[in-house]
Design a protein around this motif. Sequence first.
Motif, short mmCIF file in Angstrom:
data_model
loop_
_atom_site.label_atom_id
_atom_site.label_comp_id
_atom_site.label_asym_id
_atom_site.label_seq_id
_atom_site.Cartn_x
_atom_site.Cartn_y
_atom_site.Cartn_z
N GLU A 104 -1.67 5.75 0.44
CA GLU A 104 -0.49 6.33 1.08
C GLU A 104 0.69 6.25 0.12
OE1 GLU A 104 0.38 5.84 5.14
OE2 GLU A 104 -1.63 5.15 5.67
N PRO A 105 1.70 7.10 0.31
CA PRO A 105 2.75 7.25 -0.71
C PRO A 105 3.71 6.07 -0.80
CG PRO A 105 3.28 8.54 1.23
CD PRO A 105 1.89 8.04 1.43
N GLN A 106 4.33 5.97 -1.96
CA GLN A 106 5.40 4.99 -2.15
C GLN A 106 6.48 5.23 -1.10
OE1 GLN A 106 7.04 3.22 -5.84
NE2 GLN A 106 8.58 4.82 -5.68
N GLY A 107 7.02 4.13 -0.58
CA GLY A 107 8.05 4.24 0.43
C GLY A 107 7.52 4.17 1.84
N THR A 108 6.18 4.13 1.99
CA THR A 108 5.61 3.98 3.32
C THR A 108 6.14 2.71 3.96
OG1 THR A 108 3.58 5.22 2.83
CG2 THR A 108 3.46 3.60 4.62
N LEU A 109 6.60 2.83 5.20
CA LEU A 109 7.20 1.70 5.90
C LEU A 109 6.35 1.34 7.11
CD1 LEU A 109 9.77 -0.16 6.19
CD2 LEU A 109 10.62 1.55 7.81
N LEU A 138 7.55 -2.70 3.20
CA LEU A 138 7.69 -1.47 2.42
C LEU A 138 6.65 -1.45 1.31
CD1 LEU A 138 9.61 1.03 2.19
CD2 LEU A 138 10.85 -0.25 0.44
N LEU A 139 5.97 -0.31 1.16
CA LEU A 139 4.95 -0.12 0.14
C LEU A 139 5.56 0.53 -1.10
CD1 LEU A 139 1.94 0.08 -0.86
CD2 LEU A 139 1.86 2.29 0.32
N LEU A 140 5.32 -0.07 -2.27
CA LEU A 140 5.84 0.45 -3.52
C LEU A 140 4.72 0.63 -4.54
CD1 LEU A 140 8.91 -1.94 -3.82
CD2 LEU A 140 8.95 0.42 -2.99
N ARG A 141 4.93 1.56 -5.44
CA ARG A 141 3.96 1.80 -6.53
C ARG A 141 4.72 1.85 -7.87
NH1 ARG A 141 -0.90 2.77 -4.37
NH2 ARG A 141 -1.02 3.55 -2.23
N PRO A 142 5.29 0.75 -8.30
CA PRO A 142 6.11 0.75 -9.52
C PRO A 142 5.26 0.82 -10.79
CG PRO A 142 5.91 -1.48 -8.68
CD PRO A 142 5.24 -0.59 -7.67
N ASP A 143 5.71 1.64 -11.72
CA ASP A 143 5.03 1.74 -13.02
C ASP A 143 5.66 0.72 -13.97
OD1 ASP A 143 3.55 2.48 -15.20
OD2 ASP A 143 4.64 4.35 -15.58
N ASN A 202 -1.49 -1.87 -8.86
CA ASN A 202 -1.96 -0.86 -7.90
C ASN A 202 -0.86 -0.56 -6.89
OD1 ASN A 202 -4.62 -0.70 -8.99
ND2 ASN A 202 -5.14 -2.60 -7.93
N HIS A 203 -0.35 -1.61 -6.28
CA HIS A 203 0.78 -1.45 -5.37
C HIS A 203 1.44 -2.80 -5.12
CE1 HIS A 203 -2.62 -2.18 -2.46
NE2 HIS A 203 -1.74 -3.05 -2.01
N VAL A 204 2.69 -2.74 -4.67
CA VAL A 204 3.45 -3.92 -4.27
C VAL A 204 3.89 -3.71 -2.84
CG1 VAL A 204 5.58 -5.24 -4.63
CG2 VAL A 204 4.29 -4.41 -6.60
N ILE A 205 3.80 -4.76 -2.03
CA ILE A 205 4.35 -4.68 -0.68
C ILE A 205 5.39 -5.78 -0.52
CG2 ILE A 205 2.30 -3.61 0.33
CD1 ILE A 205 1.57 -6.39 1.46
N ILE A 206 6.51 -5.42 0.11
CA ILE A 206 7.58 -6.40 0.35
C ILE A 206 7.81 -6.47 1.85
CG2 ILE A 206 9.92 -7.12 -0.18
CD1 ILE A 206 9.89 -5.40 -2.63
#
Length: 328
Positions: A104-109, A138-143, A202-206
Amino acid sequence: MKAEILKMLRESGDYVSGQQLCEQFGVSRTAVWKVISQLKEEGYEIEAVRNKGYRILNTPDVMTEQELKSLLAGRTKWAGQNIHYYKETDSTNLRAKQCGDADEPQGTLVVAEMQSAGRGRRGRSWESPSGENIYMTLLLRPDIEPSKAPMLTLVMAYSVAVGIRNTTGLDVQIKWPNDIVCGGKKLVGILTEMSTEIEYINHVIIGVGINVNLCEFPEEIRETASSLRLELGHTVRRAPLIAEILKVFEICYEQFLQKQDLTDIQEAYNELLVNRGREVRICGAKDSYRAQAVGIDEQGQLIVCKEDGTREAVYAGEVSVRGVYGYV
């Protein structure tokens, strides 16, 4: 369409005709009436007057997908544009992990009214009663390199503090690295987790838990925890607070990605740092010592001045910081 109609009613401040809504969304009057009926069932107080239309009189304290999207429209580009709302779930962090694994996309809440398995740092449980607080992830996908990800916790802490200040006017501060406090008591907990490979994320969740309208706390934390309601003396609507936090976070996050450090918020973060200029106890795995907190550097480390005058950079993952004479 429900979120868009809600946004139009909220922003108008006056009556919006049924015909106007029909033309705006290309639907029938029956379809508009069904949406209005659904909103009324969810607790929105909406007045309907013949030859005038509909006017919103009162908004309930809800964090539904439609309520949040109506508040975020035009305020964020990607943060909170994809939302999963639960009346109850085990943990918003666990649900956000699933979203991350499902591409799912970055910014998914992920937002919940209640958690049955909320967690804090080091596996501690997080009290999660229904309908009173904010539990969101919040789901993030930081490079970025995995070693830089811990700075995102400070970005969120700063964003939450600014969001609370902007929304409520409450003089909250940050206890390094990521607790939000007021009057020496904790209001907010933040938990960051990530899925990584050796060289990439892969992804970060906060996850963010905010004590909003809670009035009672378990005895063991009564002296160190508080809520926005207790500090302000009145209830606080949760959805506008979430929207403001996400707006601030999106800006700060994009600045962070450009420089991959905290340069852009370092000074402002330090101005909110409750530890700054105070004597603190640095508690490591093997020993502890006293020092004076100076502020964070551009990497989010806490700079402290030891008793012999030397300065040292303290990393949040290795130690905890406590006030010498109390929690902060």
